[in-house]
Scaffold this active site. Structure first.
Site, PDB file in Angstrom:
ATOM      1  N   ARG A   1     -29.007 -25.346 -41.667  1.00  0.00           N
ATOM      2  CA  ARG A   1     -27.984 -24.417 -41.069  1.00  0.00           C
ATOM      3  C   ARG A   1     -26.546 -25.085 -40.891  1.00  0.00           C
ATOM      4  NH1 ARG A   1     -31.881 -20.908 -37.070  1.00  0.00           N
ATOM      5  NH2 ARG A   1     -32.008 -18.911 -38.417  1.00  0.00           N
TER       6      ARG A   1
ATOM      7  N   LYS B   1     -42.268 -14.923 -33.862  1.00  0.00           N
ATOM      8  CA  LYS B   1     -41.481 -13.999 -33.038  1.00  0.00           C
ATOM      9  C   LYS B   1     -42.121 -12.692 -33.110  1.00  0.00           C
ATOM     10  CE  LYS B   1     -37.256 -16.864 -33.195  1.00  0.00           C
ATOM     11  NZ  LYS B   1     -35.746 -17.121 -33.712  1.00  0.00           N
TER      12      LYS B   1
ATOM     13  N   GLY C   1     -35.088 -19.744 -40.120  1.00  0.00           N
ATOM     14  CA  GLY C   1     -34.869 -21.084 -39.784  1.00  0.00           C
ATOM     15  C   GLY C   1     -36.038 -21.962 -40.276  1.00  0.00           C
TER      16      GLY C   1
ATOM     17  N   GLY D   1     -34.564 -12.930 -38.868  1.00  0.00           N
ATOM     18  CA  GLY D   1     -34.443 -11.896 -38.087  1.00  0.00           C
ATOM     19  C   GLY D   1     -33.237 -10.977 -38.663  1.00  0.00           C
TER      20      GLY D   1
HETATM   21  N1  LIG Z   1     -50.922 -18.921 -36.365  1.00  0.00           N
HETATM   22  C1  LIG Z   1     -49.761 -19.504 -35.557  1.00  0.00           C
HETATM   23  N2  LIG Z   1     -50.049 -19.687 -34.311  1.00  0.00           N
HETATM   24  C2  LIG Z   1     -48.639 -19.888 -33.609  1.00  0.00           C
HETATM   25  N3  LIG Z   1     -47.654 -20.282 -34.168  1.00  0.00           N
HETATM   26  C3  LIG Z   1     -47.463 -19.777 -35.562  1.00  0.00           C
HETATM   27  C4  LIG Z   1     -48.511 -19.519 -36.324  1.00  0.00           C
HETATM   28  N4  LIG Z   1     -48.232 -19.543 -37.309  1.00  0.00           N
HETATM   29  C5  LIG Z   1     -46.838 -19.672 -37.500  1.00  0.00           C
HETATM   30  N5  LIG Z   1     -46.452 -20.220 -36.268  1.00  0.00           N
HETATM   31  C6  LIG Z   1     -45.068 -20.714 -35.699  1.00  0.00           C
HETATM   32  O1  LIG Z   1     -44.068 -19.963 -36.043  1.00  0.00           O
HETATM   33  C7  LIG Z   1     -43.021 -20.563 -36.165  1.00  0.00           C
HETATM   34  C8  LIG Z   1     -41.761 -20.023 -36.871  1.00  0.00           C
HETATM   35  O2  LIG Z   1     -41.539 -18.624 -36.390  1.00  0.00           O
HETATM   36  P1  LIG Z   1     -40.469 -17.727 -36.480  1.00  0.00           P
HETATM   37  O3  LIG Z   1     -39.275 -18.200 -35.559  1.00  0.00           O
HETATM   38  O4  LIG Z   1     -40.753 -16.249 -36.239  1.00  0.00           O
HETATM   39  O5  LIG Z   1     -40.027 -17.827 -38.062  1.00  0.00           O
HETATM   40  P2  LIG Z   1     -38.626 -18.093 -38.723  1.00  0.00           P
HETATM   41  O6  LIG Z   1     -37.805 -19.179 -38.068  1.00  0.00           O
HETATM   42  O7  LIG Z   1     -38.601 -18.365 -40.183  1.00  0.00           O
HETATM   43  O8  LIG Z   1     -38.004 -16.465 -38.689  1.00  0.00           O
HETATM   44  C9  LIG Z   1     -43.307 -22.086 -36.375  1.00  0.00           C
HETATM   45  O9  LIG Z   1     -43.010 -22.857 -35.426  1.00  0.00           O
HETATM   46  C10 LIG Z   1     -44.706 -21.936 -36.747  1.00  0.00           C
HETATM   47  O10 LIG Z   1     -45.328 -23.126 -36.168  1.00  0.00           O
HETATM   48  O1  LIG Z   2     -32.983 -18.555 -35.434  1.00  0.00           O
HETATM   49  C1  LIG Z   2     -32.661 -17.670 -35.592  1.00  0.00           C
HETATM   50  O2  LIG Z   2     -33.190 -16.408 -35.870  1.00  0.00           O
HETATM   51  P1  LIG Z   2     -34.753 -16.525 -36.958  1.00  0.00           P
HETATM   52  O3  LIG Z   2     -35.848 -17.292 -36.402  1.00  0.00           O
HETATM   53  O4  LIG Z   2     -35.084 -15.124 -37.112  1.00  0.00           O
HETATM   54  O5  LIG Z   2     -34.123 -17.084 -38.393  1.00  0.00           O
HETATM   55  C2  LIG Z   2     -31.254 -17.237 -35.081  1.00  0.00           C
HETATM   56  O6  LIG Z   2     -30.386 -18.448 -34.727  1.00  0.00           O
HETATM   57  C3  LIG Z   2     -31.279 -16.330 -34.076  1.00  0.00           C
HETATM   58  O7  LIG Z   2     -31.833 -16.814 -32.808  1.00  0.00           O
HETATM   59  P2  LIG Z   2     -32.420 -15.712 -31.796  1.00  0.00           P
HETATM   60  O8  LIG Z   2     -33.693 -15.055 -32.517  1.00  0.00           O
HETATM   61  O9  LIG Z   2     -32.971 -16.871 -30.583  1.00  0.00           O
HETATM   62  O10 LIG Z   2     -31.593 -14.793 -31.476  1.00  0.00           O
END
Ligand SMILES: Nc1ncnc2c1ncn2[C@@H]1O[C@H](COP(=O)(O)OP(=O)(O)O)[C@@H](O)[C@H]1O
Ligand SMILES: O=C(OP(=O)(O)O)[C@H](O)COP(=O)(O)O
Length: 394
Positions: free
Chosen positions: A36, A197, A351, A374
Site C-alpha cells: 500500500r 471482517k 490488504g 471493502g
Molecule cells: N478461519 C479463520 N479464522 C480466523 N481468522 C481468519 C480465518 N481465515 C482468515 N482469517 C484472517 O482474516 C484476516 C484478513 O481478513 P480481512 O481483513 O477481512 O481481509 P482483507 O484485508 O483481504 O480484506 C487475516 O488476517 C486472516 O488471518
Molecule cells: O484495510 C482496509 O480495508 P480492507 O481490509 O477491506 O482492504 C482499509 O484500510 C480500510 O480499513 P477499515 O476497514 O478499518 O476502515
C-alpha cells in the site's frame, strides 16, 4: 472518470493534504507488507517533483479514537522515506500546535506524515470540526486512499467540502481498472469472499448475488454460513446475529441460480497457533472445542476447478489464517489457481489478500491487485464511494 485529478490542478507551492491508505499489516512493530505504501508513490513523487508541500495522512488499524502506541505511524514514515530516498518528517499528533509548526516549516518538495488519523475521535464520526481543522492545514486536498474510499470519515470525506478536492493516481487507476472489469463482466463471473471482517463483508454478498455466476465463501466468514446450515462450528469465528442473514443469502442464491460454494472440509486446530494440534474434518464434524482456521484439501481442489472454469474472478479475503504456515494452504491454493488460469481475469482486493499473494510470490501473475478490499467490494456492488463522491467533478 468524471472527477478531477492532480493533473487538473496547480500544485506548485501549495500545501497539499494527501489522504493515503497506509493501513499496512504489521507484526511486532515491523511492516510485513508495504504494497500500500508503494502503491501511493506515483502520486507522492508527482507532488514532490511539481513543488508541492506534501502533508500525508493515513489511518492504521482501528484504534477507535484513542492513542494506541502500537498503531503509531513511525515505522511507516521510515519505510516511506526509504522508498522515496529522502527524509519524511512525522508528527506525533494529527492536529494542533506541533502539526501547525511542522506544516509551516515545509518547503516545496518536502514530505510530512501526520500521526494516525484514527487517534482523533472525530475521524470516524466525520466530525465537521476535525474536517475543518484538517482542511486548515492545506490549500488543496488529494484523495489517493482508494482502500478507505468507502468510509465517510473526516479525512476521506468531510475535508473535501472545505478545499478544492481531486483524486490521486492510485485512486484514478483503481476506479478505471475495476470499472472496466465490472461494467460488462466476462462470464462465468466468480466472486471469492473470505477473511475476517464478517460484519463488513456479509452485507456485500446480497448485492453480489445479483451480479455473479458463482460465489465462493472461505476464511473466517464461512463459519456463520456453516452455522446457518445447522452445523456446529466449535470455536471458529462466528457472528451470531448474522446467521439469519446468511440463511437468507443461501436462499437468494438458489432463487437466482447462483452457484454457492462453501467449504466441505476444514483444517481445525486446538488453539490459535502455528504449532497447534490440527486435523482435517468434514464441515459437519468440527469438534466443539476446536476452531476452523483453513479450508481443507477437498475444498481446495473444488475451488480450484471453479476458478479454472471462470473468465473473471474477484477475490477478497484469505481462505484461512495464512499468516501461519500451518493454515496457509487454502489461501495458497486459490492464489496458485488464479496465477495458473491464464484465461481468467483476476482481480485481488484487500490488504491481507494482496499481502498473501505477495508473500507467495504470485503478485506478478495477477491481472489487478487492488489496494482496497471493502472499497473494491462496495464499488463492485455498484455503491457510490463517499471518498470519491466528495471530490470535484471535471
Ligand atoms: N478461519 C479463520 N479464522 C480466523 N481468522 C481468519 C480465518 N481465515 C482468515 N482469517 C484472517 O482474516 C484476516 C484478513 O481478513 P480481512 O481483513 O477481512 O481481509 P482483507 O484485508 O483481504 O480484506 C487475516 O488476517 C486472516 O488471518
Ligand atoms: O484495510 C482496509 O480495508 P480492507 O481490509 O477491506 O482492504 C482499509 O484500510 C480500510 O480499513 P477499515 O476497514 O478499518 O476502515
Amino acid at each position: 472518470m468524471n472527477k478531477k485529478t492532480i493533473r487538473d490542478v496547480e500544485v506548485r507551492g501549495k500545501r497539499v493534504f494527501c489522504r493515503v491508505d497506509f493501513n499496512v499489516p504489521m507484526e511486532e512493530g515491523a511492516i510485513t507488507d508495504d504494497t500500500r505504501i508503494r502503491a501511493a508513490l506515483p502520486t507522492i513523487r508527482y507532488l514532490i517533483e511539481n513543488g508541492a508541500k506534501v502533508i500525508l495522512a493515513s489511518h492504521l488499524g482501528r484504534p477507535k479514537g484513542k492513542v494506541v502506541e502500537e498503531l503509531r505511524l513511525d515505522a511507516v514514515a521510515k519505510r516511506l522515506g526509504e522508498l522515496l530516498g529522502r527524509p519524511v518528517a512525522k508528527t506525533d499528533h494529527v492536529v494542533g500546535d506541533e502539526v501547525n509548526a511542522a506544516v509551516a516549516r515545509l518547503q516545496e518538495g518536502d514530505v510530512l506524515l501526520l500521526e494516525n488519523v484514527r487517534f482523533e475521535p472525530g475521524e470516524e464520526k466525520n466530525d465537521p470540526e476535525l474536517a475543518k481543522a484538517l482542511a486548515g492545514l492545506a490549500d488543496l486536498y488529494v484523495n489517493d486512499a482508494f482502500g478507505a474510499a468507502h468510509r465517510a470519515h473526516a479525512s476521506t470525506e468531510g475535508i473535501a467540502h472545505h478545499l478544492p478536492a481531486v483524486a490521486g493516481f492510485l485512486m484514478e487507476k483503481e476506479l478505471e481498472v475495476l470499472g472496466k472489469a465490472l461494467s460488462n463482466p466476462d462470464r462465468p463471473f466468480t466472486a471469492i469472499i473470505g477473511g475476517a471482517k464478517v460484519k463488513d463483508k456479509i452485507g456485500v454478498i446480497d448485492n453480489l448475488l445479483d451480479k455473479v455466476d458463482n460465489l465462493i465463501i472461505g476464511g473466517g466468514l464461512a463459519y456463520t454460513f456453516v452455522k446457518a446450515l445447522g452445523h456446529d462450528v466449535g470455536k471458529s469465528l462466528l457472528e451470531e446475529d448474522k446467521i439469519e442473514l446468511a440463511k437468507s443469502f443461501m436462499e437468494k442464491a438458489k432463487e437466482k441460480g447462483v452457484r454457492f460454494y462453501m467449504p466441505v472440509d476444514v483444517v481445525v486446530a486446538d488453539r490459535f497457533a502455528n504449532d497447534a494440534n490440527t486435523k482435517v474434518v468434514p464441515i459437519d464434524a468440527i469438534p466443539s472445542d476446536w476452531e476452523a482456521l483453513d479450508i481443507g484439501p477437498k475444498t481446495r481442489e473444488w475451488y480450484r476447478d471453479v476458478i479454472r472454469q471462470s473468465k473473471l474472478v474477484v477475490w477478497n479475503g484469505p481462505m484461512g489464517v495464512f499468516e501461519m504456515e500451518t493454515f496457509a494452504q487454502g489461501t495458497k491454493a486459490v492464489a496458485q489457481a488464479l496465477a495458473e488460469a491464464t484465461d481468467t481475469y483476476s482481480v485481488i482486493g484487500g490488504g491481507d489478500s494482496a499481502a498473501a499473494v505477495e508473500k507467495f510470490g504470485l503478485a506478478e501473475k495477477m491481472d489487478h491487485i487492488s489496494t482496497g478490499g471493502g472499497a473494491s467490494l462496495e464499488f463492485m456492488e455498484g455503491k457510490q464511494l463517499p471518498g470519491v463522491v466528495a471530490l470535484n467533478d471535471k
